[in-house]
Design a protein around this motif. Structure first.
Motif, PDB file in Angstrom:
ATOM      1  N   THR A   9       0.840  -1.230  -0.059  1.00 23.59           N
ATOM      2  CA  THR A   9       0.162  -0.117   0.013  1.00 23.59           C
ATOM      3  C   THR A   9       0.782   1.340  -0.012  1.00 23.59           C
ATOM      4  O   THR A   9       1.926   1.425   0.655  1.00 23.59           O
ATOM      5  CB  THR A   9      -0.919   0.020   1.316  1.00 23.59           C
ATOM      6  N   VAL A  10       0.440   2.390  -0.723  1.00 22.13           N
ATOM      7  CA  VAL A  10       1.162   3.576  -0.825  1.00 22.13           C
ATOM      8  C   VAL A  10       0.501   4.540  -0.153  1.00 22.13           C
ATOM      9  O   VAL A  10      -0.885   4.839  -0.406  1.00 22.13           O
ATOM     10  CB  VAL A  10       1.524   3.967  -2.395  1.00 22.13           C
ATOM     11  N   HIS A  11       1.014   5.382   0.430  1.00 16.23           N
ATOM     12  CA  HIS A  11       0.468   6.983   0.977  1.00 16.23           C
ATOM     13  C   HIS A  11       0.774   7.914  -0.329  1.00 16.23           C
ATOM     14  O   HIS A  11       1.832   8.091  -0.361  1.00 16.23           O
ATOM     15  CB  HIS A  11       1.213   7.221   2.299  1.00 16.23           C
ATOM     16  N   LEU A  12      -0.341   8.527  -0.841  1.00 15.39           N
ATOM     17  CA  LEU A  12      -0.459   9.228  -1.908  1.00 15.39           C
ATOM     18  C   LEU A  12      -0.843  10.549  -1.002  1.00 15.39           C
ATOM     19  O   LEU A  12      -2.015  10.840  -0.775  1.00 15.39           O
ATOM     20  CB  LEU A  12      -1.376   9.000  -2.906  1.00 15.39           C
ATOM     21  N   CYS A  13      -0.127  11.493  -1.082  1.00 17.63           N
ATOM     22  CA  CYS A  13      -0.078  13.068  -0.329  1.00 17.63           C
ATOM     23  C   CYS A  13      -0.174  14.046  -1.430  1.00 17.63           C
ATOM     24  O   CYS A  13       0.772  14.320  -2.007  1.00 17.63           O
ATOM     25  CB  CYS A  13       0.757  13.174   0.690  1.00 17.63           C
ATOM     26  N   LEU A  14      -1.158  14.764  -1.645  1.00 17.15           N
ATOM     27  CA  LEU A  14      -1.335  15.622  -2.609  1.00 17.15           C
ATOM     28  C   LEU A  14      -1.314  16.951  -2.226  1.00 17.15           C
ATOM     29  O   LEU A  14      -1.798  17.424  -1.441  1.00 17.15           O
ATOM     30  CB  LEU A  14      -3.070  15.577  -3.127  1.00 17.15           C
ATOM     31  N   ASP A  15      -0.344  17.680  -2.978  1.00 11.78           N
ATOM     32  CA  ASP A  15      -0.161  19.046  -3.028  1.00 11.78           C
ATOM     33  C   ASP A  15      -0.048  20.002  -1.814  1.00 11.78           C
ATOM     34  O   ASP A  15      -0.729  21.095  -1.507  1.00 11.78           O
ATOM     35  CB  ASP A  15      -1.324  19.683  -3.765  1.00 11.78           C
ATOM     36  N   MET A  16       0.768  19.391  -0.901  1.00  5.97           N
ATOM     37  CA  MET A  16       0.975  20.003   0.433  1.00  5.97           C
ATOM     38  C   MET A  16       2.037  20.981   0.159  1.00  5.97           C
ATOM     39  O   MET A  16       3.040  20.591   0.567  1.00  5.97           O
ATOM     40  CB  MET A  16       1.223  18.926   1.675  1.00  5.97           C
ATOM     41  N   GLN A  17       1.881  22.152  -0.500  1.00  5.03           N
ATOM     42  CA  GLN A  17       2.970  22.989  -0.669  1.00  5.03           C
ATOM     43  C   GLN A  17       2.771  24.199  -0.446  1.00  5.03           C
ATOM     44  O   GLN A  17       1.828  24.672   0.258  1.00  5.03           O
ATOM     45  CB  GLN A  17       2.833  23.166  -2.532  1.00  5.03           C
ATOM     46  N   ARG A  18       3.797  25.097  -0.368  1.00  2.46           N
ATOM     47  CA  ARG A  18       3.980  26.312   0.018  1.00  2.46           C
ATOM     48  C   ARG A  18       2.858  27.143  -0.618  1.00  2.46           C
ATOM     49  O   ARG A  18       2.159  28.276  -0.280  1.00  2.46           O
ATOM     50  CB  ARG A  18       5.458  27.010  -0.308  1.00  2.46           C
ATOM     51  N   LEU A  19       2.478  26.809  -2.102  1.00  6.50           N
ATOM     52  CA  LEU A  19       1.535  27.463  -2.784  1.00  6.50           C
ATOM     53  C   LEU A  19       0.257  27.503  -2.237  1.00  6.50           C
ATOM     54  O   LEU A  19      -0.515  28.382  -2.504  1.00  6.50           O
ATOM     55  CB  LEU A  19       1.467  26.637  -3.953  1.00  6.50           C
ATOM     56  N   PHE A  20       0.019  26.440  -1.503  1.00  7.36           N
ATOM     57  CA  PHE A  20      -1.411  26.522  -0.752  1.00  7.36           C
ATOM     58  C   PHE A  20      -1.456  26.865   0.632  1.00  7.36           C
ATOM     59  O   PHE A  20      -2.460  26.722   1.222  1.00  7.36           O
ATOM     60  CB  PHE A  20      -2.149  25.219  -1.057  1.00  7.36           C
ATOM     61  N   SER A  21      -0.266  27.344   1.216  1.00  3.96           N
ATOM     62  CA  SER A  21      -0.284  27.372   2.687  1.00  3.96           C
ATOM     63  C   SER A  21      -0.591  28.972   3.100  1.00  3.96           C
ATOM     64  O   SER A  21       0.265  29.762   2.713  1.00  3.96           O
ATOM     65  CB  SER A  21       1.219  27.171   3.118  1.00  3.96           C
ATOM     66  N   PRO A  22      -1.547  28.943   3.911  1.00 10.05           N
ATOM     67  CA  PRO A  22      -1.849  30.402   4.460  1.00 10.05           C
ATOM     68  C   PRO A  22      -0.584  30.960   5.330  1.00 10.05           C
ATOM     69  O   PRO A  22      -0.750  32.283   5.289  1.00 10.05           O
ATOM     70  CB  PRO A  22      -3.141  30.129   5.194  1.00 10.05           C
ATOM     71  N   GLU A  23       0.206  30.201   5.630  1.00 12.26           N
ATOM     72  CA  GLU A  23       1.436  30.919   6.366  1.00 12.26           C
ATOM     73  C   GLU A  23       2.611  31.263   5.484  1.00 12.26           C
ATOM     74  O   GLU A  23       3.655  31.757   6.208  1.00 12.26           O
ATOM     75  CB  GLU A  23       1.786  29.747   7.550  1.00 12.26           C
ATOM     76  N   GLN A  24       2.310  31.311   4.279  1.00 18.68           N
ATOM     77  CA  GLN A  24       3.507  31.715   3.258  1.00 18.68           C
ATOM     78  C   GLN A  24       2.848  32.808   2.645  1.00 18.68           C
ATOM     79  O   GLN A  24       1.809  33.135   2.258  1.00 18.68           O
ATOM     80  CB  GLN A  24       3.638  30.635   2.306  1.00 18.68           C
ATOM     81  N   PRO A  25       3.992  34.083   2.515  1.00 19.45           N
ATOM     82  CA  PRO A  25       3.639  35.231   2.173  1.00 19.45           C
ATOM     83  C   PRO A  25       3.493  34.873   0.801  1.00 19.45           C
ATOM     84  O   PRO A  25       3.754  34.434  -0.177  1.00 19.45           O
ATOM     85  CB  PRO A  25       4.957  35.886   2.247  1.00 19.45           C
ATOM     86  N   ALA A  26       2.191  35.998   0.340  1.00 18.60           N
ATOM     87  CA  ALA A  26       1.753  36.005  -0.948  1.00 18.60           C
ATOM     88  C   ALA A  26       1.583  34.761  -1.624  1.00 18.60           C
ATOM     89  O   ALA A  26       1.434  34.542  -2.871  1.00 18.60           O
ATOM     90  CB  ALA A  26       3.074  36.750  -1.949  1.00 18.60           C
ATOM     91  N   ALA A  27       1.001  33.482  -0.932  1.00 23.87           N
ATOM     92  CA  ALA A  27       0.414  32.375  -1.530  1.00 23.87           C
ATOM     93  C   ALA A  27      -0.842  32.626  -2.257  1.00 23.87           C
ATOM     94  O   ALA A  27      -1.879  33.038  -1.672  1.00 23.87           O
ATOM     95  CB  ALA A  27       0.344  31.356  -0.426  1.00 23.87           C
ATOM     96  N   PRO A  28      -0.859  32.188  -3.658  1.00 25.84           N
ATOM     97  CA  PRO A  28      -1.752  32.586  -4.437  1.00 25.84           C
ATOM     98  C   PRO A  28      -3.456  31.973  -4.051  1.00 25.84           C
ATOM     99  O   PRO A  28      -4.317  32.422  -4.178  1.00 25.84           O
ATOM    100  CB  PRO A  28      -1.521  32.416  -5.634  1.00 25.84           C
ATOM    101  N   TRP A  29      -3.289  30.808  -3.497  1.00 22.39           N
ATOM    102  CA  TRP A  29      -4.520  29.833  -3.144  1.00 22.39           C
ATOM    103  C   TRP A  29      -4.115  29.425  -2.104  1.00 22.39           C
ATOM    104  O   TRP A  29      -4.252  28.376  -1.583  1.00 22.39           O
ATOM    105  CB  TRP A  29      -4.293  28.711  -4.070  1.00 22.39           C
ATOM    106  N   PRO A  30      -4.484  30.174  -0.810  1.00 23.10           N
ATOM    107  CA  PRO A  30      -4.238  29.662   0.596  1.00 23.10           C
ATOM    108  C   PRO A  30      -5.471  29.031   0.958  1.00 23.10           C
ATOM    109  O   PRO A  30      -6.461  29.390   0.655  1.00 23.10           O
ATOM    110  CB  PRO A  30      -4.015  31.031   1.278  1.00 23.10           C
ATOM    111  N   THR A  31      -5.106  27.821   1.412  1.00 24.13           N
ATOM    112  CA  THR A  31      -6.062  26.970   2.167  1.00 24.13           C
ATOM    113  C   THR A  31      -6.056  26.904   3.701  1.00 24.13           C
ATOM    114  O   THR A  31      -5.228  26.695   4.190  1.00 24.13           O
ATOM    115  CB  THR A  31      -5.879  25.402   2.049  1.00 24.13           C
ATOM    116  N   PRO A  32      -7.076  27.728   4.228  1.00 27.63           N
ATOM    117  CA  PRO A  32      -6.956  28.091   5.528  1.00 27.63           C
ATOM    118  C   PRO A  32      -6.633  27.113   6.665  1.00 27.63           C
ATOM    119  O   PRO A  32      -5.784  27.312   7.407  1.00 27.63           O
ATOM    120  CB  PRO A  32      -8.188  28.839   5.974  1.00 27.63           C
ATOM    121  N   TRP A  33      -7.097  26.032   6.521  1.00 26.40           N
ATOM    122  CA  TRP A  33      -6.736  24.750   7.532  1.00 26.40           C
ATOM    123  C   TRP A  33      -5.785  23.761   7.133  1.00 26.40           C
ATOM    124  O   TRP A  33      -5.717  22.857   7.794  1.00 26.40           O
ATOM    125  CB  TRP A  33      -8.193  24.406   8.317  1.00 26.40           C
TER     126      TRP A  33
END
Length: 202
Positions: A9-33
């Motif tokens: 079995t494989v753990h597939l983790c999708l798109d946990m990137q700075r791009l989506f982090s509300p804690e990163q400056p100027a992230a274009p698509w922040p995901t609040p939680w």
């Protein structure tokens, strides 16, 4: 669905990137939680780093590089194209990047991790028998990837406290969809339930 994770079995983790982090400056698509699920995602990856595959969502250089409806999409979100993004915005969050290797990274240009990527071939080569899915967003990239995984015949485990969205109502609706319409192919459980049952040693 009656399913137990195995050594294939494989753990597939999708798109946990700075791009989506509300804690990163100027992230274009922040995901609040997104920060709220990060400890659970990290706990699963830390348990089995060699069985973890992280994906990265890679926007185009410019809108004109994309076909069809993707072009007006990126004309609206031009600030999220690579012409405007800092390169580090595409990187995994540091808590996850440090696990690579042995964890692997697969880049993808659209919602589903199976489209225009190496993921399907990689899973076949590894003889994968099921997917544990975490990451963002529940109702976009996670949903698209899960539906393709179902069509390819993989049993899918959605870790309910390790996926997130920008919209609570659609997050809840998609989890309900998995539990009802896709109950023969998808199972849902918490991180603790998963780790209690996934004890096979590499």
């Amino acid at each position: 669905m009656d399913w137990t994770p195995t050594s294939a079995t494989v753990h597939l983790c999708l798109d946990m990137q700075r791009l989506f982090s509300p804690e990163q400056p100027a992230a274009p698509w922040p995901t609040p939680w997104l920060p709220r699920i990060l400890p659970m995602v990290a706990a699963i990856a830390e348990r089995f780093p060699a069985r973890t595959i992280f994906t990265r969502f890679i926007p185009p250089q410019e809108p004109e590089a994309m076909p069809g409806t993707w072009r007006p999409y990126y004309q609206r979100w031009r600030h999220a194209t690579r012409d405007h993004l800092a390169p580090e915005a595409l990187e995994l969050l540091p808590e996850l990047a440090r696990m690579c290797p042995p964890a692997m990274v697969v880049d993808k240009p659209v919602y589903s991790a199976f489209i225009r990527s190496d993921l399907a071939a990689l899973l076949r080569r590894r003889g994968v028998d099921g997917l544990v899915v975490t990451g963002s967003e529940t109702d976009v990239c996670v949903l698209a990837t899960v539906l393709d995984a179902i069509d390819l015949g993989y049993p899918v485990c959605i870790v309910t406290d390790a996926v997130c969205s920008s919209v609570d109502t659609s997050h809840d609706a998609v989890l309900t969809l998995y539990r009802t319409r896709f109950a023969q192919q998808v199972i849902t459980m918490t991180t603790d339930q998963l780790l209690d049952g996934w004890t096979v040693v590499d």
